[in-house]
Design an enzyme around this catalytic site. Structure first.
Site, PDB file in Angstrom:
ATOM      1  N   ASP A 286       0.740  -1.009  -0.079  1.00 28.15           N
ATOM      2  CA  ASP A 286      -0.069  -0.031  -0.038  1.00 28.15           C
ATOM      3  C   ASP A 286       0.795   1.231  -0.048  1.00 28.15           C
ATOM      4  O   ASP A 286       1.594   1.298   0.919  1.00 28.15           O
ATOM      5  CB  ASP A 286      -0.796  -0.185   1.345  1.00 28.15           C
ATOM      6  CG  ASP A 286      -2.057   0.905   1.399  1.00 28.15           C
ATOM      7  OD1 ASP A 286      -2.152   1.712   0.318  1.00 28.15           O
ATOM      8  OD2 ASP A 286      -2.835   0.825   2.147  1.00 28.15           O
ATOM      9  N   GLU A 323      -2.320   1.609  -4.689  1.00 30.45           N
ATOM     10  CA  GLU A 323      -1.790   2.946  -5.166  1.00 30.45           C
ATOM     11  C   GLU A 323      -3.052   3.644  -5.553  1.00 30.45           C
ATOM     12  O   GLU A 323      -2.819   4.474  -6.197  1.00 30.45           O
ATOM     13  CB  GLU A 323      -0.673   3.301  -5.716  1.00 30.45           C
ATOM     14  CG  GLU A 323      -0.300   2.376  -7.037  1.00 30.45           C
ATOM     15  CD  GLU A 323      -0.998   2.915  -8.049  1.00 30.45           C
ATOM     16  OE1 GLU A 323      -2.370   2.835  -8.267  1.00 30.45           O
ATOM     17  OE2 GLU A 323      -0.493   3.578  -9.012  1.00 30.45           O
ATOM     18  N   GLY A 325      -5.252   3.771  -7.940  1.00 42.25           N
ATOM     19  CA  GLY A 325      -5.303   3.955  -9.346  1.00 42.25           C
ATOM     20  C   GLY A 325      -4.544   5.214 -10.027  1.00 42.25           C
ATOM     21  O   GLY A 325      -4.827   5.426 -11.196  1.00 42.25           O
ATOM     22  N   ASP A 346     -10.599   4.428  -1.056  1.00 41.12           N
ATOM     23  CA  ASP A 346     -11.182   3.247  -0.279  1.00 41.12           C
ATOM     24  C   ASP A 346     -12.551   3.215  -0.485  1.00 41.12           C
ATOM     25  O   ASP A 346     -13.330   4.282  -0.304  1.00 41.12           O
ATOM     26  CB  ASP A 346     -10.871   3.472   1.233  1.00 41.12           C
ATOM     27  CG  ASP A 346      -9.481   3.325   1.297  1.00 41.12           C
ATOM     28  OD1 ASP A 346      -8.399   3.095   0.499  1.00 41.12           O
ATOM     29  OD2 ASP A 346      -8.859   3.252   2.499  1.00 41.12           O
TER      30      ASP A 346
HETATM   31  C1  GLA Z   1      -5.356   2.513   2.954  1.00 46.92           C
HETATM   32  C2  GLA Z   1      -5.996   1.088   1.890  1.00 46.92           C
HETATM   33  C3  GLA Z   1      -6.841   0.483   2.804  1.00 46.92           C
HETATM   34  C4  GLA Z   1      -6.299  -0.128   4.066  1.00 46.92           C
HETATM   35  C5  GLA Z   1      -5.628   1.152   4.937  1.00 46.92           C
HETATM   36  C6  GLA Z   1      -4.797   0.497   5.992  1.00 46.92           C
HETATM   37  O1  GLA Z   1      -6.360   3.496   3.165  1.00 46.92           O
HETATM   38  O2  GLA Z   1      -6.346   1.632   0.586  1.00 46.92           O
HETATM   39  O3  GLA Z   1      -7.533  -0.542   1.820  1.00 46.92           O
HETATM   40  O4  GLA Z   1      -5.450  -0.864   3.584  1.00 46.92           O
HETATM   41  O5  GLA Z   1      -4.927   1.968   3.981  1.00 46.92           O
HETATM   42  O6  GLA Z   1      -4.286   1.523   6.530  1.00 46.92           O
END
Ligand code: GLA
Length: 519
Positions: A286, A323, A325, A346
């Site tokens: 991530d 990331e 997109g 998210d």
């Molecule tokens: C980002 C990701 C989520 C999750 C959180 C965890 O926001 O997009 O899917 O993994 O981090 O901190």
């Protein structure tokens, strides 16, 4: 009467215009820093920001880096000691810049955010951010990472061959959507147990993935350790494997994860070896704080670095790029070693969030296929914020999109209706079809949409969606959809075959779907 001098016009317009000789350019050019505090008590945090300005005439560009992210300065203009500029995420160059104004006074520069226009007339409830006071620290017009965060240049990018994994979209469970930081060893074991006892494992769900917040500190040799919520990762991996399931973990290419835990920055090979020794089969990687240490021209190399580290362990490990997109990830994600890549920010457990993600995946279908998938984020099915009709829409749409199916609910407390949505074998078969084609929208009329996914053996799945908040009818003529003339059609949620005919009129619930298999 002569022409009024420029300065008088400027004064009349309220501009503090300096003659060319007194341009504020030289005073502005260089590196500036400032601090801002937010929140109170346990929530108090301080954000340190570095601004780098490069001035040319009455225009300037530059960079802003703070403890949380990096932005580029766009459309910077100087009028006397007044500045106006925008900042924009350099990893998302099409985003709308945040506008700022600033006033220069000696070695101080006071920066104020211009509130974003809000067409709905609703405020954020937080009020405007207080101005940030910057102080000049050097003449430097390049940003340099602080010495404790510097890294050697990344290897030049070279396209990687496929790793042979994820020939159909990965299926499993991930801790984030339901548990966030409340995930621990006992909870993960309970999910593994429930995956088996609910029948979801046998329906195809295999990965048990721990998301953010498992990370502890590094030991004296720099080895990453789990925190006190996870006393023994190898034992947990063994437990998961003994159930016929696979074990997934989470990290970031940056120094910190999105929740502020230890990332893999400058420890990539070492972390890959540690995870392999724990029996890890899947990594969600991530981006998070990596924006602080890498520029947009380094993102693919940063992901490839981890792909190579995973491959050199000799253990087959699925690599999920997260990331959001940015930088058209679909055009390079597979070559960087990714088996899947997030295409959006998210998801949340609301119909509006799910629908705005799911119905906006058009245009990415060409890059999806066996071994490399678009990932519109994990499932919210069963988390309580949507109706069963809405969750059936979620499951149908993700299956038509050949999306990864990572359940995000508490499997140990799953109601039978939710279990039946997640475990529907006929819908899962659409998602897992060997051809691996991502479906597309064929038509949109008001709230009604028709989506189609080609399946192996000349079959197809057709989704008839009603995005409105009232039930609706939708008539389809098979030959109009490139099917027919009188195909065999099965309703994959009702589990029955339709009468053979040239057309069909579906009654679709509000926010609902009728999903059909056609041969
Ligand atoms: C980002 C990701 C989520 C999750 C959180 C965890 O926001 O997009 O899917 O993994 O981090 O901190």
């Amino acid at each position: 009467m002569g022409i009024p001098p420029l300065r008088l016009i400027a004064a009349a317009l309220g501009l503090a215009l300096l003659p060319a000789a007194q341009s504020a350019g030289p005073a502005l050019q260089g590196t500036w820093q400032g601090e801002q505090s937010f929140g109170r008590g346990a929530n108090a945090r301080t954000l340190v920001s570095t601004y780098v300005f490069k001035v040319e005439g009455d225009q300037f560009t530059g960079l802003v880096v703070n403890t949380r992210n990096r932005s580029e300065i766009v459309d910077g203009t100087l009028a006397g000691d007044h500045l106006a500029f925008g900042t924009r995420n350099p990893f998302l160059p099409s985003s709308t810049p945040q506008r700022f104004t600033a006033v220069l006074a000696g070695d101080g520069l006071t920066v104020t955010a211009v509130p974003r226009a809000n067409p709905a007339g609703r405020g954020s409830g937080r009020g405007p951010a207080p101005p940030l006071v910057l102080h000049r620290v050097s003449d430097d017009t390049e940003y340099h990472l602080p010495p404790d965060l510097a890294h050697p240049p990344l290897q030049p990018f070279r396209p990687l061959p496929p790793n042979g994994l994820a020939l159909t979209p990965p299926m499993g469970w991930n801790s984030w959507n339901k548990f966030h930081a409340a995930v621990d060893d006992a909870g993960v074991r309970a999910m593994a147990d429930a995956m088996v006892s609910s029948g979801l494992r046998d329906a195809g769900y295999r990965y048990i993935n721990i998301d953010d917040t498992w990370e502890g500190t590094r030991d004296a040799q720099g080895n990453i350790q789990s925190n006190s919520k996870f006393p023994d990762m190898k034992a947990l991996g063994d437990y998961i494997h003994a159930k016929g399931l696979k074990f997934g973990i989470y990290s970031s290419p940056g120094p910190k994860t999105c929740a502020g835990y230890e990332g893999s920055y400058r420890h990539e090979e070492q972390d890959a070896r540690t995870w392999a020794s724990w029996g890890v089969d899947y990594l969600k990687y991530d981006w998070c704080s990596a924006s602080l240490v890498y520029g947009p021209d380094e993102m693919k190399q940063a992901y490839e670095k981890m792909a190579l580290a995973l491959r050199s362990t000799g253990r087959p490990i699925v690599l999920s790029l997260c990331e959001y997109g940015w930088l058209d990830v679909g055009s390079w994600g597979a070559e960087a070693g990714g088996n899947l890549w997030r295409t959006t920010g998210d998801i949340s457990d609301r119909y509006a969030s799910m629908a705005s993600i799911g119905f906006n995946q058009m245009g990415r279908e060409a890059v999806a296929g066996p071994g490399h998938w678009n990932d519109p984020d994990m499932l919210e099915i069963g988390n309580g914020g949507m109706s069963d009709d809405e969750y059936r829409t979620h499951m149908s749409l993700w299956s038509l999109l050949a999306a990864p199916l990572l359940a995000g609910n508490d499997l140990s407390k799953m109601a039978p209706d939710i279990r039946d949505i997640l475990a529907n074998p006929e819908v899962i078969a659409v998602d897992q079809d060997k051809l691996g084609r991502q479906g597309t929208r064929l038509s949109q009329q008001g709230d009604l949409e028709i989506w189609k996914k080609p399946l192996a053996g000349g079959r197809a799945a057709v989704g008839l969606f009603n995005r409105g908040d009232q039930p609706a009818s939708l008539a389809v003529t098979w030959s109009d959809l490139g099917l027919g003339p009188r195909p065999r059609v099965r309703d994959l949620w009702a589990h029955h075959d339709l009468a053979r005919a040239a057309s069909y009129t579906a009654r679709i619930p509000a926010h609902g779907v009728v999903l059909l298999g056609v041969r």
